[in-house]
Every structure is written in C-alpha cells, then in structure tokens.
Motif scaffolding. Structure first.
Motif, PDB file in Angstrom:
ATOM      1  N   THR A  74       7.655  -7.726  -6.547  1.00  0.00           N
ATOM      2  CA  THR A  74       9.005  -7.352  -6.975  1.00  0.00           C
ATOM      3  C   THR A  74       9.721  -6.632  -5.836  1.00  0.00           C
ATOM      4  N   PRO A  75      11.031  -6.440  -5.930  1.00  0.00           N
ATOM      5  CA  PRO A  75      11.737  -5.728  -4.860  1.00  0.00           C
ATOM      6  C   PRO A  75      11.148  -4.350  -4.547  1.00  0.00           C
ATOM      7  N   ALA A  76      10.743  -3.611  -5.570  1.00  0.00           N
ATOM      8  CA  ALA A  76      10.137  -2.298  -5.325  1.00  0.00           C
ATOM      9  C   ALA A  76       8.797  -2.447  -4.608  1.00  0.00           C
ATOM     10  N   ARG A  77       8.009  -3.432  -5.011  1.00  0.00           N
ATOM     11  CA  ARG A  77       6.725  -3.663  -4.355  1.00  0.00           C
ATOM     12  C   ARG A  77       6.919  -4.183  -2.937  1.00  0.00           C
TER      13      ARG A  77
ATOM     14  N   PHE B 171       5.394  -2.446   0.273  1.00  0.00           N
ATOM     15  CA  PHE B 171       4.573  -3.238   1.190  1.00  0.00           C
ATOM     16  C   PHE B 171       5.087  -3.108   2.620  1.00  0.00           C
ATOM     17  N   LEU B 172       6.393  -3.300   2.807  1.00  0.00           N
ATOM     18  CA  LEU B 172       6.968  -3.260   4.149  1.00  0.00           C
ATOM     19  C   LEU B 172       6.872  -1.863   4.759  1.00  0.00           C
TER      20      LEU B 172
ATOM     21  N   ALA C 244      -1.471  -1.078  -1.341  1.00  0.00           N
ATOM     22  CA  ALA C 244      -0.516  -0.029  -1.695  1.00  0.00           C
ATOM     23  C   ALA C 244       0.590  -0.562  -2.610  1.00  0.00           C
ATOM     24  N   ALA C 245       0.954  -1.831  -2.422  1.00  0.00           N
ATOM     25  CA  ALA C 245       1.990  -2.447  -3.253  1.00  0.00           C
ATOM     26  C   ALA C 245       1.441  -2.934  -4.586  1.00  0.00           C
ATOM     27  N   GLY C 246       0.123  -2.963  -4.716  1.00  0.00           N
ATOM     28  CA  GLY C 246      -0.484  -3.375  -5.978  1.00  0.00           C
ATOM     29  C   GLY C 246      -0.536  -4.868  -6.193  1.00  0.00           C
TER      30      GLY C 246
ATOM     31  N   ARG D   2      -3.927  -9.685  -1.624  1.00  0.00           N
ATOM     32  CA  ARG D   2      -3.634  -9.783  -0.187  1.00  0.00           C
ATOM     33  C   ARG D   2      -2.850 -11.037   0.184  1.00  0.00           C
ATOM     34  N   MET D   3      -3.065 -12.143  -0.499  1.00  0.00           N
ATOM     35  CA  MET D   3      -2.406 -13.392  -0.138  1.00  0.00           C
ATOM     36  C   MET D   3      -0.965 -13.491  -0.644  1.00  0.00           C
ATOM     37  N   ILE D   4      -0.585 -12.694  -1.613  1.00  0.00           N
ATOM     38  CA  ILE D   4       0.773 -12.748  -2.170  1.00  0.00           C
ATOM     39  C   ILE D   4       1.823 -12.530  -1.081  1.00  0.00           C
ATOM     40  N   PRO D   5       1.719 -11.485  -0.251  1.00  0.00           N
ATOM     41  CA  PRO D   5       2.722 -11.311   0.810  1.00  0.00           C
ATOM     42  C   PRO D   5       2.747 -12.467   1.813  1.00  0.00           C
TER      43      PRO D   5
END
Length: 84
Positions: free
Chosen positions: A14-17, A21-22, A37-39, A42-45
């Motif tokens: 989501t935008p908050a995640r 992440f960034l 940290a974004a919850g 690992r492959m999602i980003p």
C-alpha cells in the motif's frame, strides 16, 4: 479473462507500506530488511518495481542516497542492519 484479472489485482504494498519500504531501503540499502519493515514478503517490492516505473525510480533514488546515510549514521533503531 486473464487480462481482466490483472487489471483488478492490487498490490499488498500500500502507499503507506511503500513509503516505509523506501525509507528503510534508503537507510539500510537492504531490500530484505526494508520489506520486513514494510510487512510484506521480500519479492513483493521486486514485482512492483518491474511493474511501476515511479516505484523503480524511487527505489533507485533511495539506494543512491544510502551509502552516505550508512556512513554518517549514528547508532539507532536500525543500527544493527548492514548492507548485504
């Protein structure tokens, strides 16, 4: 039918995640720790980076600033994280 499914699929980043992440990626230069940290997995980003040009540019910008932040960082909440 598959094309319609692709259009309705939403990212768990989501935008908050994404922002978290960034931020953590820029602090640590470590994708695994930033995803944790974004919850998200690992492959999602990585998947979002391939699909979203803005996110790919933001990722590159975060990594570009990471070495300076790592060198100047004072011990803190993420002090134990090192670049892989």
């Amino acid at each position: 039918m598959a094309a319609k499914r692709e259009e309705t699929r939403r990212s768990t980043l989501t935008p908050a995640r994404r922002a978290r992440f960034l931020r953590v990626l820029g602090e640590t230069a470590n994708v695994t720790e930033a995803a944790r940290a974004a919850g998200v997995a690992r492959m999602i980003p990585y998947n979002l980076r391939r699909a979203d040009e803005w996110f790919a540019r933001a990722w590159d910008a975060a990594l570009a600033g990471a070495p300076a932040k790592l060198a100047a960082r004072q011990p803190g909440a993420l002090a134990w994280v090192r670049r892989a």
